[in-house]
Design a protein around this motif. Structure first.
Motif, mmCIF file in Angstrom:
data_model
loop_
_atom_site.group_PDB
_atom_site.id
_atom_site.type_symbol
_atom_site.label_atom_id
_atom_site.label_comp_id
_atom_site.label_asym_id
_atom_site.label_seq_id
_atom_site.Cartn_x
_atom_site.Cartn_y
_atom_site.Cartn_z
ATOM 1 N N UNK A 187 0.926 -1.168 0.161
ATOM 2 C CA UNK A 187 -0.083 0.065 0.073
ATOM 3 C C UNK A 187 0.691 1.309 -0.131
ATOM 4 N N UNK A 188 2.071 1.011 0.053
ATOM 5 C CA UNK A 188 3.112 2.186 0.059
ATOM 6 C C UNK A 188 2.792 3.457 -1.261
ATOM 7 N N UNK A 189 2.885 4.566 -0.975
ATOM 8 C CA UNK A 189 2.635 5.522 -2.114
ATOM 9 C C UNK A 189 3.311 5.313 -3.400
ATOM 10 N N UNK A 190 4.404 4.659 -3.197
ATOM 11 C CA UNK A 190 5.096 4.299 -4.488
ATOM 12 C C UNK A 190 4.263 3.603 -5.553
ATOM 13 N N UNK A 191 3.149 3.050 -4.987
ATOM 14 C CA UNK A 191 2.272 2.094 -5.938
ATOM 15 C C UNK A 191 1.361 3.422 -6.682
ATOM 16 N N UNK A 192 1.556 4.540 -6.260
ATOM 17 C CA UNK A 192 1.095 5.539 -7.029
ATOM 18 C C UNK A 192 1.438 6.104 -8.210
ATOM 19 N N UNK A 193 2.813 5.503 -8.404
ATOM 20 C CA UNK A 193 3.468 5.736 -9.578
ATOM 21 C C UNK A 193 2.968 5.366 -10.750
ATOM 22 N N UNK A 194 3.448 5.696 -12.202
ATOM 23 C CA UNK A 194 2.892 5.099 -13.281
ATOM 24 C C UNK A 194 3.544 3.559 -13.568
ATOM 25 N N UNK A 195 2.864 2.711 -14.259
ATOM 26 C CA UNK A 195 3.371 1.411 -14.668
ATOM 27 C C UNK A 195 3.581 1.917 -16.226
ATOM 28 N N UNK A 196 4.519 0.893 -16.779
ATOM 29 C CA UNK A 196 4.855 1.118 -18.190
ATOM 30 C C UNK A 196 3.680 1.099 -19.117
#
Length: 294
Positions: free
Chosen positions: A89-98
């Protein structure tokens, strides 16, 4: 309850040529995890003649009277598998996927598709993740409403203020969950590369583990979003050749560490770039796990 996430999963499955059936899914699961199940229920199979050693409570007296033979009810054991989704659930998961969309969205579709497939087999699914600095989740249940609740609650917990990592969740599962289960962890390379080997060893000793890693977009170009401040990086930074080389070295080190952990511990895993072909990737993961178990 509105089945928003489940309907998206169903739509994704229908979009591609492969649409899983109960039989196909069951065959894959039975080949891999036949020893992992929650309890045992007995389903009636047929009547047969009594043989020495049969229990009297299984005698069907009405059928015996009609046939003038002593008949007993024969049952078959129905095994149920137990699965736990361990979600980052870390905010890193808000980053875009390729392939577009956020890594969290890719995680939702991957975990949701996996849960949907095992639900076709009548299996039990639970979840575990970090919310507001506390380990939380849901108990083992079956059904699409359980899947919807897991995915909805996970989506709410992935936000800019969430700085937690998945280590606490893994330690909690490794030390407190005693019943052997099938674990599916969904995270990214950066998080997995920092997992403590002792925790991973304990986890693998007590449970079965599969991992889905969501990859990152390249942090170089005209539009690079910074999760920390919620803004795009200036072009002179995001397009810097020096920073590009540094970032490439950093990513290569992360990938090496993550792959080392995966290979040394024999963890079945796949890498996804988004929601595209997620159904086929899940089946691939199950087949990989099946091959490792043989």
């Amino acid at each position: 309850m509105n089945l928003k996430y489940v309907f998206e999963i169903q739509s994704g499955l229908k979009k591609y040529k492969f649409i899983p059936t109960r039989l196909e899914t069951s065959n894959i699961l039975d080949g891999s995890y036949s020893s992992i199940y929650k309890g045992r229920s007995l389903n009636f199979d047929e009547l047969r003649e009594y043989v020495e050693g049969d229990e009297l409570k299984d005698v069907d007296w009405k059928a015996s009277a009609r046939s003038r033979k002593l008949l007993v009810r024969q049952y078959v054991a129905e095994k149920k598998h137990s699965f736990m989704l361990i979600l980052d659930t870390n905010k890193r998961m808000l980053a875009d996927a390729p392939n577009g969309g956020s890594k969290a969205n890719a995680a939702i579709h991957a975990a949701g598709t996996f849960a949907y497939l095992v639900n076709l087999n009548g299996d039990y699914i639970s979840s575990m993740y970090s919310a507001d600095g506390k380990i939380t989740g849901s108990p083992l249940k079956s059904g699409v409403y359980n899947i919807e609740s897991i995915l909805s609650n996970y989506d709410k917990e992935v936000h800019k203020a969430n700085n937690t990592d998945i280590h606490g969740v893994l330690r909690y599962v490794a030390t407190t969950v005693k019943k052997k289960q099938m674990l599916l962890m969904v995270t990214d390379f950066e998080q997995f590369s920092t997992i403590d080997e002792k925790t991973l060893t304990t986890l693998m000793a007590n449970h079965e583990l599969m991992v889905i890693l969501v990859s990152d977009v390249d942090l170089n170009g005209k539009k690079v979003f910074n999760n920390d401040n919620g803004e795009y990086l200036p072009a002179y930074i995001s397009e810097s050749r020096i920073l590009k080389k540094q970032e490439q070295k950093r990513k290569e080190a992360i990938y090496r560490k993550a792959n080392h952990l995966l290979e040394c511990h024999g963890v079945a895993h796949i890498v996804i770039d988004g929601t595209k072909d997620v159904d086929m990737n899940i089946i691939k993961l199950l087949e990989i796990k099946k091959g490792i178990k043989k």
